[in-house]
Design an enzyme around this catalytic site. Structure first.
Site, short mmCIF file in Angstrom:
data_model
loop_
_atom_site.label_atom_id
_atom_site.label_comp_id
_atom_site.label_asym_id
_atom_site.label_seq_id
_atom_site.Cartn_x
_atom_site.Cartn_y
_atom_site.Cartn_z
N ASP A 292 0.88 -1.17 0.00
CA ASP A 292 0.00 0.00 0.00
C ASP A 292 0.92 1.22 0.00
O ASP A 292 1.56 1.52 1.01
CB ASP A 292 -0.88 -0.03 1.26
CG ASP A 292 -1.65 1.29 1.47
OD1 ASP A 292 -1.62 2.16 0.58
OD2 ASP A 292 -2.28 1.42 2.54
N LYS B 102 2.83 11.22 -3.40
CA LYS B 102 1.78 10.53 -4.16
C LYS B 102 0.89 11.53 -4.90
O LYS B 102 0.35 11.21 -5.97
CB LYS B 102 0.95 9.67 -3.21
CG LYS B 102 -0.06 8.75 -3.88
CD LYS B 102 -0.69 7.85 -2.84
CE LYS B 102 -1.73 6.92 -3.42
NZ LYS B 102 -2.28 6.03 -2.37
N GLU C 195 -7.32 0.45 -4.24
CA GLU C 195 -7.28 0.35 -2.79
C GLU C 195 -8.57 -0.21 -2.17
O GLU C 195 -8.51 -1.10 -1.33
CB GLU C 195 -6.92 1.72 -2.19
CG GLU C 195 -5.45 2.05 -2.43
CD GLU C 195 -5.12 3.53 -2.30
OE1 GLU C 195 -5.96 4.31 -1.81
OE2 GLU C 195 -4.00 3.91 -2.70
N ASP D 45 -12.71 5.45 3.02
CA ASP D 45 -11.26 5.58 3.25
C ASP D 45 -10.91 7.02 3.60
O ASP D 45 -10.93 7.90 2.74
CB ASP D 45 -10.51 5.12 1.99
CG ASP D 45 -8.98 5.18 2.17
OD1 ASP D 45 -8.51 5.75 3.17
OD2 ASP D 45 -8.28 4.65 1.30
P1 ADP Z 1 -2.75 7.62 3.90
O1 ADP Z 1 -3.74 6.68 3.35
O2 ADP Z 1 -3.01 9.05 3.52
O3 ADP Z 1 -1.34 7.21 3.66
P2 ADP Z 1 -3.24 6.66 6.65
O4 ADP Z 1 -4.34 5.75 6.33
O5 ADP Z 1 -1.98 6.07 7.15
O6 ADP Z 1 -2.93 7.69 5.50
O7 ADP Z 1 -3.81 7.71 7.73
C1 ADP Z 1 -3.02 8.68 8.33
C2 ADP Z 1 -3.92 9.55 9.19
O8 ADP Z 1 -4.52 8.75 10.21
C3 ADP Z 1 -3.17 10.67 9.91
O9 ADP Z 1 -3.90 11.87 9.78
C4 ADP Z 1 -3.16 10.20 11.36
O10 ADP Z 1 -3.14 11.27 12.28
C5 ADP Z 1 -4.45 9.44 11.44
N1 ADP Z 1 -4.45 8.49 12.55
C6 ADP Z 1 -3.62 7.45 12.74
N2 ADP Z 1 -3.88 6.84 13.91
C7 ADP Z 1 -4.91 7.52 14.48
C8 ADP Z 1 -5.66 7.37 15.70
N3 ADP Z 1 -5.36 6.43 16.57
N4 ADP Z 1 -6.66 8.25 15.94
C9 ADP Z 1 -6.93 9.23 15.05
N5 ADP Z 1 -6.29 9.41 13.91
C10 ADP Z 1 -5.29 8.56 13.61
MG MG Z 2 -4.41 4.98 2.42
#
Ligand code: ADP
Ligand code: MG
Length: 633
Positions: free
Chosen positions: A26, A88, A190, A212
Site C-alpha cells: 500500500d 503521491k 485500494e 477511506d
Molecule cells: P494515507 O492513506 O493518507 O497514507 P493513513 O491511512 O496512514 O494515510 O492515515 C493517516 C492519518 O490517520 C493521519 O492523519 C493520522 O493522524 C491518522 N491516525 C492514525 N492513527 C490515528 C488514531 N489512533 N486516531 C486518530 N487518527 C489517527
Molecule cells: Mg491509504
C-alpha cells in the site's frame, strides 16, 4: 503453473523456494505498508520495533542513500529542505498541472529540461528528482524491509492505487516499482484490496462501500460482489480532506486558547505536531492536557473528546455529503449497502465511526487495522496471482475516454465506470473528399468539448485511400488492460491501414483535478450539451459548404447563372450565421442550401451515371487533406 516453468536450454531451473517472494504494497500518501500472504493468511511486515507503518517521507541528505520513513520525518525539524512528503499527490502530473497550484504546494519545483516530456521535477537537498524516483525510494525501503523480515529476495509485488487514479498516475506508479526492482504483478484499487482483506471474495454477494479517510485524502467507493467478482461501481471523494485537516483545526484551537494570534512558523509547526498527538490520543481517551510551545515557554492546554468532535464535525459531515453524492450517482440507497469497510488511520476517530454507522444504519467492518487493511488485501492478491486463485478482480475506468471529432467535440468511446479490462471500438469517417490521413486526439474527461477534457495522446493514421467524404470507415479501438492502462488503435477497414499507440502520457490528471472534472461535468451537463449541439451544427454547415464548393469547381457547367446567384446568396447567409450562436438559424440555412442545390446535385448525378455507362470513371483529384475524424452520419 507448469507452463510457467519452462527454462532456456542449459539454464538450471531454480527450485521454487529460490524465486523471489511476492508481496502486497500500500503506497500511501501519508504512510506505506508492505505485507505478505502465506497459505491465504496475510501479515504485515514490521521493523524490529514492531512498527508496520512506514511514513511516506524521504530525506535526501549528504549520504548516497536517502532516508525513508520515521528517520526521514525526524529530519523535518532541522533540515526541512531535504525532506519530501505526500509525493503521491504528484504521481503522473506534469509541470503544467502544477503551475495552477504554484504556491499552495510545499515543494520546490525544478525548471523543465528538454526530453523530459513534461514530467514534473522537484529540487530537494540539492538534487533534482521526479515523483517516480522519490516513490521508487519509498518502494525500495519497503522491499528492503520485506527482504530483511522474510530472509529472502522479494522481486514481485501487487501495488495498490486509488480507484480514481488516471492512466498517467497508474503508469507512474508502475514505473516507480520497476525502478525499485519490483515487477508489478497487478495494480489493484485500494478499496478492492480492502474488501479482499475482509475475505469478501469468499461467498459475499451484494453491494459494499469502502470508506477511506487517510491523512490528506478521502474516498468512498461502492463495490459490487458477485461470485467472487469485484466490480467498483462508483467512486468519489475529496483529494484535500483528511486527518491533516483535523490536526489543523485542533492546532488553531490550541493557539486561540492561548491567545496566540501570530505564532511563528516553528511555533505553528510544533503546535500542529502536538495537535496530531492529541487527536490520536483522544481516540482511546476522553480528555487530556497537552504542552504547546509559545514564546519560548511551554504552556499546557486541555482538550476533551466533545471539543474535538465539535472542531472536526464540519469535515466529517463533508465526507457524509460526498457519500450521499456517490450513492446518488450510482442510484443506490444507503440501506442497500450490505457492509461498510473502514480504511485509513482517520477512521479510528470515534466521531467518524459513529457518523458512518448512523449514515449506513449498521456498524462498519473495522476488525482489521484500518491503516493496514489495504496492504493485507494486496498481499492476498499477490499470493493469488503467483500461486493461483479463482478470484477475479474487476475494476472500472475512473473517467470517460474518448476521441476528438470535428469541431473539438468529444466522442466518448469508453464511458466512465466501465469495468476493465475492456475493449471498445467505434467507427469514424472522413470529413473531406480525398482526405487520406486522420489525426487522432485521445482525451479523458466527462465534458462534451475537448478544451474541457484532459489530452492524453495524439497520433495519425495515414494511407486512407482517396474517397468521397464519409465513405472511409475507420475503426478506432480503445483497450484498457487490467491495470487500467490504455492502448488505442485505428484501422481503415477497406485498406487495412493500421496505427497503434500505447497511451503513455508524460503527465496526467491530479486527484483534485479529477474530482473537479467530475463535479464540473455534473454542473455543466446541460450547458455543455447546448454547446455541443451548436458546434455540431457548425461542423455540418462547413461540411455542406465545402461539398458544394467542390461540386461547383468540377461541374460549373451544370449550374445555370440564376441558380448560381441564388446559391451564392444562400452561401453568404450561412457564412454570416456561422460565427454566431443561433443553432436553429444555422440548421435552417443549411437545410435551405441543401434544398436549393438539389437540382444541381441531380444533374451531377445524371452526368456521373452517363460517364460510368460510357465506361469512364470519375477521377478523384485534390490535395492531401488530413483532419480530425468525423462522426458517422
Ligand atoms: P494515507 O492513506 O493518507 O497514507 P493513513 O491511512 O496512514 O494515510 O492515515 C493517516 C492519518 O490517520 C493521519 O492523519 C493520522 O493522524 C491518522 N491516525 C492514525 N492513527 C490515528 C488514531 N489512533 N486516531 C486518530 N487518527 C489517527
Ligand atoms: Mg491509504
Amino acid at each position: 503453473m507448469m507452463l510457467l516453468q519452462i527454462h532456456e536450454p542449459g539454464e538450471t531451473p531454480l527450485p521454487h523456494e529460490e524465486r523471489g517472494a511476492a508481496v502486497g504494497i500500500d503506497l500511501g500518501t501519508t504512510n506505506s505498508v508492505v505485507a505478505v500472504a502465506t497459505d491465504g493468511r496475510p501479515a504485515v511486515l514490521r521493523d524490529p520495533a514492531g512498527r508496520g507503518l512506514v511514513p511516506s517521507v524521504v530525506a535526501y541528505g549528504e549520504d548516497a542513500e536517502p532516508l525513508v520513513g520515521e528517520a526521514a520525518r525526524h529530519r523535518l525539524l532541522d533540515a526541512p529542505e531535504q525532506v519530501v512528503s505526500s509525493i503521491k499527490r504528484l504521481m503522473g502530473r506534469g509541470a503544467g498541472d502544477l503551475k495552477a497550484l504554484a504556491g499552495t504546494l510545499p515543494y520546490r519545483l525544478a525548471e523543465a529540461e528538454p526530453g523530459e516530456g513534461g514530467m514534473v521535477h522537484l529540487l530537494v537537498g540539492g538534487r533534482r528528482l521526479s515523483p517516480v524516483e522519490i516513490s521508487a525510494d519509498i518502494l525500495r525501503a519497503l522491499k528492503a524491509r520485506a527482504e530483511a523480515s522474510l530472509g529472502r529476495a522479494v522481486d514481485r509485488a501487487v501495488v495498490t492505487v486509488p480507484a480514481y487514479f488516471d492512466d498517467a498516475a497508474r503508469t507512474a506508479t508502475r514505473d516507480a516499482a520497476r525502478v525499485a526492482g519490483l515487477e508489478v504483478l497487478r495494480l489493484v484499487n485500494e478499496p478492492t484490496a480492502a474488501a479482499l482483506a475482509y475475505g469478501l471474495d469468499q461467498g459475499a454477494e451484494g453491494l459494499y462501500a469502502v470508506y477511506d479517510l487517510g491523512g490528506g485524502t478521502f474516498d468512498l467507493s461502492v463495490l459490487r460482489l458477485e461470485k467472487g467478482v469485484f466490480q467498483v461501481l462508483a467512486t468519489g471523494g475529496d483529494a484535500a480532506l483528511g486527518g491533516d485537516d483535523f490536526d489543523h483545526a485542533v492546532a488553531e484551537h490550541f493557539l486561540a486558547a492561548l491567545g496566540a494570534d501570530a505564532p511563528s512558523e516553528s511555533e505553528a509547526k510544533l503546535a500542529l505536531a502536538t495537535a496530531r498527538l492529541a487527536k490520536e490520543c483522544l481516540t482511546t481517551r476522553e480528555s487530556g492536557e497537552w504542552a504547546v510551545e509559545l514564546g519560548g515557554a511551554s504552556r499546557r492546554v486541555p482538550l476533551d473528546r466533545p471539543t474535538l468532535d465539535r472542531l472536526i464535525r464540519p469535515m466529517v459531515d463533508r465526507t457524509m455529503d460526498i457519500c450521499r453524492d456517490v450513492l446518488a450517482e450510482a442510484a443506490i440507497a444507503p440501506p442497500e449497502i450490505q457492509g461498510v469497510v473502514l480504511v485509513g488511520g482517520s477512521t479510528r476517530v470515534p466521531l467518524v465511526r459513529a457518523t458512518v454507522e448512523a449514515m449506513f444504519g449498521r456498524p462498519p467492518l473495522a476488525d482489521i487495522d484500518p491503516d493496514e487493511v489495504v496492504a493485507l488485501g494486496a498481499a492476498l492478491q499477490a499470493e493469488a496471482l503467483t500461486v493461483g486463485s479463482d478470484t477475479l478482480l474487476l475494476d472500472v475506468t475512473p473517467l470517460s475516454l474518448g476521441i476528438e471529432t470535428m469541431g473539438g467535440i468529444v466522442e466518448k468511446v469508453i464511458p466512465r465506470n466501465t469495468p476493465i479490462p475492456v475493449s471498445r471500438g467505434q467507427e469514424f469517417t472522413t470529413y473531406q473528399d480525398g482526405q487520406n490521413g486522420m489525426l487522432f486526439h485521445v482525451v479523458q474527461g466527462e465534458r462534451e468539448t475537448v478544451d474541457e477534457c484532459r489530452s492524453l495522446a495524439r497520433f495519425e493514421l495515414r494511407g486512407i485511400p482517396a474517397m468521397t467524404a464519409g465513405a472511409a470507415r475507420v475503426l478506432v479501438t480503445f483497450a484498457v488492460d487490467a491495470d487500467g492502462l490504455l492502448t488505442v488503435s485505428a484501422e481503415e477497414k477497406t485498406t487495412g491501414a493500421r496505427q497503434e499507440v500505447a497511451v503513455k502520457p508524460s503527465y496526467g490528471l491530479g486527484d483534485d483535478e479529477m474530482m473537479r472534472m467530475l463535479r464540473d461535468s455534473m454542473e455543466h451537463g446541460a450547458r455543455d450539451m447546448e454547446r455541443r449541439l451548436l458546434i455540431e451544427a457548425r461542423v455540418e454547415a462547413r461540411r455542406v459548404l465545402l461539398a458544394l464548393a467542390a461540386a461547383r469547381a468540377t461541374d460549373a457547367a451544370l449550374l445555370p447563372a440564376d441558380e448560381a446567384a441564388q446559391l451564392d446568396e444562400q452561401v453568404r447567409l450561412l457564412e454570416s450565421l456561422l460565427p454566431g450562436d443561433d443553432r436553429d438559424a444555422i440548421n435552417g440555412a443549411v437545410e435551405d442550401l441543401e434544398r436549393r442545390s438539389q437540382a444541381f446535385a441531380q444533374r451531377r448525378m445524371d452526368k456521373a451515371i452517363h460517364l460510368a455507362l460510357a465506361g469512364r470513371s470519375i477521377d478523384e483529384v485534390g490535395a492531401d487533406p488530413v483532419g480530425a475524424p468525423a462522426r458517422e452520419p
